[in-house]
Design an enzyme around this catalytic site. Structure first.
Site, short mmCIF file in Angstrom:
data_model
loop_
_atom_site.label_atom_id
_atom_site.label_comp_id
_atom_site.label_asym_id
_atom_site.label_seq_id
_atom_site.Cartn_x
_atom_site.Cartn_y
_atom_site.Cartn_z
N GLU A 47 1.74 -0.02 -4.81
CA GLU A 47 0.71 0.95 -5.18
C GLU A 47 1.38 2.31 -5.33
OE1 GLU A 47 -3.29 3.20 -3.55
OE2 GLU A 47 -1.69 2.65 -2.21
N ASP A 68 0.83 -1.20 0.00
CA ASP A 68 0.00 0.00 0.00
C ASP A 68 0.87 1.26 0.00
OD1 ASP A 68 -2.72 1.09 0.42
OD2 ASP A 68 -1.90 1.79 2.32
#
Ligand SMILES: [Ca+2]
Ligand SMILES: [Ca+2]
Length: 627
Positions: A370, A341
């Site tokens: 990400e 993330d």
């Protein structure tokens, strides 16, 4: 403060002492005075990396002497930090370390004050050689709370602050690991090959705990999703069906109720400010040659949200803690990949150290970062062996391709122009020279943070089919968000709940069950069967999954490209026009030369290749070319 206990006479005496007490029958009756927490809670024999840092947490333990008597384990040092409730143990692991169990003894004046039974486990056969996800995979992203409630008994659990309430768009709805397991066959039949569930670890927060990105225990599955053993069983079952599992990990922040946030080991475990300071969310500042330190620091150190303290990965204890945590989950759960993330938000030095360590243990593993960035150059910067930038190497093979996502949101619905419509796809792909490995970017029409693609394109079914065809046949590792196949519509601007709706049929008592064809509308079944055809065909197609890409600049609303590997060639024609289009084939001779027919993989029929070919309105055609 560092303490060392490595002087030889002391070791000898300790060893003697330990042998004595371990041989005493009363020993097993000795109860710790209060519970110690040790993380990682256990480890494995046969790991390549020969060090292990244990975080030990318990009341007023920093002054205690640690003793371990187990062949193959040496305490390199024990470290006390600012908070007396912590000890960090740096252990050296011998290459001949064998599986087994032993006590970590915390002693004062030769007496045991506390103990923790530690276990060295046997690694699974072939663990180090596990194969990560590749462009041959298609990843299905699902939000566990919203996918299926396989076990209503765990919707509310003792000690968990938020209760389930399915009527709240941002509440917990009760989906869980059992629900995922019950529908693995559904996913397999759809034709996807890997699943990426949003985080499943404990999020014991008072509200919005369903999304999973505010972790309160890095070593524990949220009891409302299941147990650690359930996670592992899910992976095993997925593997038995040929599906890979990608775990969502977060190194930038944790939840405000994380147990170590409530009792910080040291001040610089997290970034602290006199008042709440949010990140500026300007990842551009990290690569901007003119960036001010103030902007960079605000980006890296500001909190992601009020309930998400920002971890300071420059702290070597925290850095090691996070690195080991990810390796622990790979080994424990049997993972095939990691999605990390908010990749630019932790310090990049930590990311590169982490990926090196993962690569050291698992050379064929894969990680996708990400990188929510607008420009191709910036995305490329975060990929392994980047050829742009300042020499930084994230070590991450895959990064999310937001530039292509942006292009796809309008490419199939807006009017064609010099730089509009399908030209957007062309412009993005033409920048692939910036990437070290463009084939490994993660491509997607939407995800859990974005408008549902069907919403972005104004509920235009032919546009969705063109987009899906493009996604599944251009370069990259395609990712599909659950519910795309059901034409789920939702706008992130309305609420995140709007883009994270429950999968119909996932809950006992649901009146509609979209997991089966009878429960789906005609349009939904049309999309499901379209996807099934393309996805199942894609699995075995070397040209699309491994081959080169050559495309022709979109002209008159028609975009043509080829994928080629060895003697396999695939031709894709996307006709955006409202009418059937006649296309002259000589322009494509460098790719189509020598082929006489094409096998239409969606409609399952062969057509002869002519001088001019007709392609239906608002559709995509995929041919396997034949000689
Ligand atoms: Ca449940
Ligand atoms: Ca940060």
């Amino acid at each position: 403060m560092r303490h060392s206990n490595s002087s030889k006479p002391v070791l000898f005496l300790l060893g003697f002492f330990l042998l004595t007490i371990l041989s005493m029958p009363f020993y097993s009756l000795a109860k710790p005075l209060d519970e110690l927490r040790v993380e990682p809670p256990f480890w494995w024999a046969g790991m390549k990396y020969d060090k292990l840092q244990l975080l030990v947490h318990g009341k007023d333990i920093s002054g205690l002497k640690v003793m371990i008597n187990y062949p193959g384990i040496t305490i390199q040092d024990q470290v006390s930090v600012e908070n007396p409730n912590y000890l960090f143990l740096n252990l050296l692991l011998d290459q001949n370390l064998k599986p087994g169990a032993f006590e970590i003894l915390l002693t004062a004046k030769g007496k045991i004050v506390k103990s923790y039974r530690y276990e060295i486990r046997q690694r699974e056969t072939g663990s180090a050689g596990r194969k990560g996800f590749t462009p041959a995979d298609v990843v299905y992203l699902l939000m566990p709370d919203r996918f299926a409630n396989g076990n209503p008994a765990n919707d509310n659990m003792p000690g968990m602050l938020e209760q389930a309430d399915r009527s709240k768009p941002l509440g917990r709805h009760g989906g869980d690991i059992a629900g995922i397991r019950q529908h693995l066959d559904y996913m397999k039949d759809l034709g996807i090959t890997a699943i990426w569930p949003n985080p499943l670890l404990e999020n014991n927060n008072i509200a919005e705990s369903y999304h999973g990105y505010a972790i309160t225990d890095f070593y524990k599955v949220d009891p409302r999703f299941g147990t650690n053993a359930d996670y592992r069983a899910m992976v095993e079952e997925a593997h038995s069906k040929g599906l890979k599992v990608i775990m969502d990990m977060i190194f930038n922040h944790c939840g405000i109720n994380h147990w170590f946030i409530n009792d910080l080991p040291m001040k610089n475990w997290i970034h602290q400010f006199p008042e709440y300071t949010r990140s500026n969310f300007r990842a551009e500042s990290l690569t901007d040659p003119y960036a001010s330190e103030a902007d960079k620091n605000r980006m890296l150190q500001g909190w992601f949200d009020k309930h998400m303290p920002d971890l300071d990965q420059r702290n070597p204890f925290l850095r090691e803690y996070l690195i080991q945590n990810s390796i622990w989950w790979i080994e424990f759960a049997g993972l095939d990949g990691i999605r990390v993330d908010t990749q630019p938000y932790p310090y990049k030095e930590m990311i590169s150290e982490w990926t090196k360590r993962v690569d050291h243990e698992y050379p064929d593993f894969n990680i996708v970062g990400e990188a929510w960035l607008q420009k191709e150059s910036m995305t490329a910067y975060y990929q392994k062996d980047a050829i742009v930038g300042d020499g930084y190497n994230s070590g991450m093979q895959s990064v999310t391709d937001f530039p292509l996502y942006n292009a796809m949101t309008s490419a199939f619905t807006e009017n064609e122009g010099w730089s509009e419509g399908m030209a957007r796809l062309y412009y993005v792909l033409s920048q692939d020279f910036l990437y070290a490995n463009p084939g490994y970017v993660l491509t997607f029409l939407d995800n859990h943070d974005l408008n549902r693609y069907y919403n972005s394109i104004g509920n235009d079914l032919p546009a969705l089919k063109m987009a899906l065809t493009f996604l599944l046949t251009t370069r990259g590792i395609p990712q599909i968000y659950y519910g795309t196949e059901l034409l789920m519509d939702g706008n992130a601007g309305v609420s995140h709940g709007d883009i994270r709706k429950d999968f119909p049929g996932g809950w006992p008592g649901d009146t509609i069950n979209a997991f089966i064809p009878q429960g789906r509308t005609g349009k939904q079944n049309e999309v499901v069967s379209y996807m099934q055809k393309l996805l199942n065909w894609r699995k075995g197609n070397v040209a699309v999954t491994q081959g080169g890409l050559k495309h022709f600049i979109p002209e008159n609303g028609v975009y043509v490209y080829f994928r080629k590997a060895g003697d396999q060639t695939v031709m894709v024609v996307i006709n955006r026009n409202e009418q059937e289009k006649l296309v002259k084939m000589d322009r494509f001779a460098e790719c189509a030369h020598g082929y006489t027919s094409g096998f239409d993989v969606v409609y399952g029929r062969s057509v002869s290749l002519g001088q001019e070919m007709s392609f239906p309105a608002r559709s995509a055609t995929v041919y396997e070319l034949k000689k």
